[in-house]
Design a protein around this motif. Structure first.
Motif, PDB file in Angstrom:
ATOM      1  N   THR A 163       0.827  -1.206   0.000  1.00  0.00           N
ATOM      2  CA  THR A 163       0.000   0.000   0.000  1.00  0.00           C
ATOM      3  C   THR A 163       0.859   1.253   0.000  1.00  0.00           C
ATOM      4  O   THR A 163       0.538   2.247  -0.657  1.00  0.00           O
ATOM      5  CB  THR A 163      -0.931  -0.009   1.223  1.00  0.00           C
TER       6      THR A 163
ATOM      7  N   ILE B 138      -5.425   5.284   0.022  1.00  0.00           N
ATOM      8  CA  ILE B 138      -6.248   4.346   0.773  1.00  0.00           C
ATOM      9  C   ILE B 138      -7.728   4.570   0.459  1.00  0.00           C
ATOM     10  O   ILE B 138      -8.495   3.610   0.276  1.00  0.00           O
ATOM     11  CB  ILE B 138      -5.969   4.479   2.279  1.00  0.00           C
TER      12      ILE B 138
ATOM     13  N   ARG C  78      -8.466   3.075  -2.870  1.00  0.00           N
ATOM     14  CA  ARG C  78      -8.587   1.621  -2.754  1.00  0.00           C
ATOM     15  C   ARG C  78      -9.972   1.234  -2.240  1.00  0.00           C
ATOM     16  O   ARG C  78     -10.554   0.236  -2.689  1.00  0.00           O
ATOM     17  CB  ARG C  78      -7.489   1.086  -1.838  1.00  0.00           C
TER      18      ARG C  78
ATOM     19  N   TYR D  70      -5.339  -3.719   0.868  1.00  0.00           N
ATOM     20  CA  TYR D  70      -4.040  -3.942   0.243  1.00  0.00           C
ATOM     21  C   TYR D  70      -4.220  -4.743  -1.043  1.00  0.00           C
ATOM     22  O   TYR D  70      -3.666  -4.390  -2.090  1.00  0.00           O
ATOM     23  CB  TYR D  70      -3.114  -4.661   1.227  1.00  0.00           C
TER      24      TYR D  70
END
Length: 405
Positions: free
Chosen positions: A198, A270, A273, A318
């Motif tokens: 990540t 993040i 994601r 991740y």
């Protein structure tokens, strides 16, 4: 969802991982910080590593962050710094990357395997309690894929059984439980900055996180041939005495500079994601043959915990891991259609050849074995765009139904 154009190896390919677009956007900042390293002339274990350690400690809330040259070395140094002695048992999940268990061997211990919770893929607390042996001294859960292990339950077992709790939090940057960052629920944890993580470097790099000053001091010594005291950027210590047998596991300043630049966009990455995972959920949830999609276990703050940052838990995607019927043929089908995938992990740890001497057989850890036979990771990274997720999803649907939509 905002479209973010991503790189393609060809006009229709979806690589399993790419960060070409990210580096294109970030390159001016990366270049500036790397040029600072060249200007100092100190390329390893220097000022930029010290600055990166301060930034990482501030981001995670750790009392101490110690940079080393890989996530695997971080595990070895953490175990040694926490007092693991030769042949002592370290309880680890049977389902994880091989470094989770091989690091125990490299630190002088003996891996003892534990079955997993099938929802989180992490060490199961009930299985842990039944796996403790007279030789067990440590327990090291691994946080995999998108969420942490149940640290309250595992910590309670560790306390009852007199085990030292450390964390293989290599995949855990940004993950929190009860407000505490991954790696800070016991004596310490680790982070890996392998390029596909990540938060990834341009090569190998890692770190140890801990709130314990004695653990931090020992890790600092072990990474630099066992020399105690301040050594970052200090050439004079090359002639000081060695207090303990150590390693050459210093972090390179160029990696520290790259990570410092990339940390500035980590929270945005993040969030991206999360968006991409939601897009996968929407497109894959009704496809026959996909038997499990990622599920986040809610873990609200408890009064018995020591909350930080409001006490809430935070998953971080991740990788996007599914379980699927006929997994291997599905992976082959996706590859033929230009979609990269990874199998996490095709052989559970207790069946790896390097651990054959421990005497385990197929069937000993059935939930770990089931995950190894069915789990498949799909492309998930900030440079990915929704059109690529459409392509992945349609290719999977075509495999199971014969129809793209």
């Amino acid at each position: 969802m905002e479209r973010r154009s991503g790189p393609r190896a060809g006009t229709d390919e979806v690589p399993f991982f790419s960060q070409a677009t990210t580096f294109g956007v970030l390159w001016p900042l990366v270049e500036e910080r790397v040029n600072e390293v060249f200007a100092t002339g100190k390329f390893s274990h220097g000022r930029h590593v010290a600055e990166w350690e301060r930034e990482l400690a501030a981001y995670t809330g750790a009392g101490f962050a110690v940079g080393v040259n890989s996530g695997t070395d971080a595990l070895v140094l953490l175990l040694r710094a926490c007092g693991l002695r030769r042949s002592e048992g370290v309880l680890v999940p049977a389902y994880s990357f091989v470094a989770t268990a091989s690091s125990v061997v490299l630190a002088g211990g003996r891996p003892e395997f534990v079955d997993i919770d099938p929802v989180t893929y992490a060490m199961d607390a009930a299985a842990l309690e039944s796996a403790v042996t007279p030789a067990s001294r440590f327990v090291m859960p691994a946080h995999l894929f998108h969420q942490m292990a149940d640290m309250a339950a595992l910590g309670a077992v560790a306390s009852r059984c007199g085990l030292t709790l450390v964390e293989d939090s290599a995949e855990g940057i940004g993950m929190r439980q009860y407000g505490r960052h991954a790696g800070l629920h016991g004596k310490g944890g680790v982070l890996s900055f392998f390029p596909s993580k990540t938060l990834g470097a341009l090569g190998d790099a890692g770190a140890v996180l801990t709130d314990d000053p004695e653990v931090a001091e020992m890790v600092r010594a072990l990474r630099h041939h066992g020399r105690l005291g301040p050594t970052l950027g200090d050439f004079a210590t090359i002639s000081t005495e060695t207090d303990v047998p150590g390693y050459n596991s210093k972090m390179d300043d160029i990696q520290a500079a790259v990570l410092s630049a990339k940390l500035t966009c980590l929270d945005n990455d993040i969030a991206r994601r999360d968006e991409l995972a939601a897009a996968y959920h929407e497109r894959l949830r009704d496809i026959p043959g996909i038997t499990r999609l990622p599920h986040v276990v809610e873990r609200p703050a408890r009064n018995t915990e020591r909350p930080r940052d409001g006490g809430e838990s935070r998953p971080v995607y991740y990788v996007y891991l599914i379980e699927a019927d006929d997994r291997d043929r599905l992976a082959e089908h996706l590859a033929r259609h230009g979609v990269g995938t990874e199998i996490y992990y095709p052989t559970p740890l207790h069946l790896q050849p390097c651990f054959a001497h421990l005497g385990h057989s197929r069937g000993d850890f059935p939930r770990a074995e089931a995950a190894s036979a069915r789990a498949l990771a799909l492309p998930l990274y900030p440079d990915l765009d929704v059109e690529q997720i459409d392509r992945v999803s349609e290719t999977i649907r075509e495999f199971y139904t014969g129809k793209p939509t």
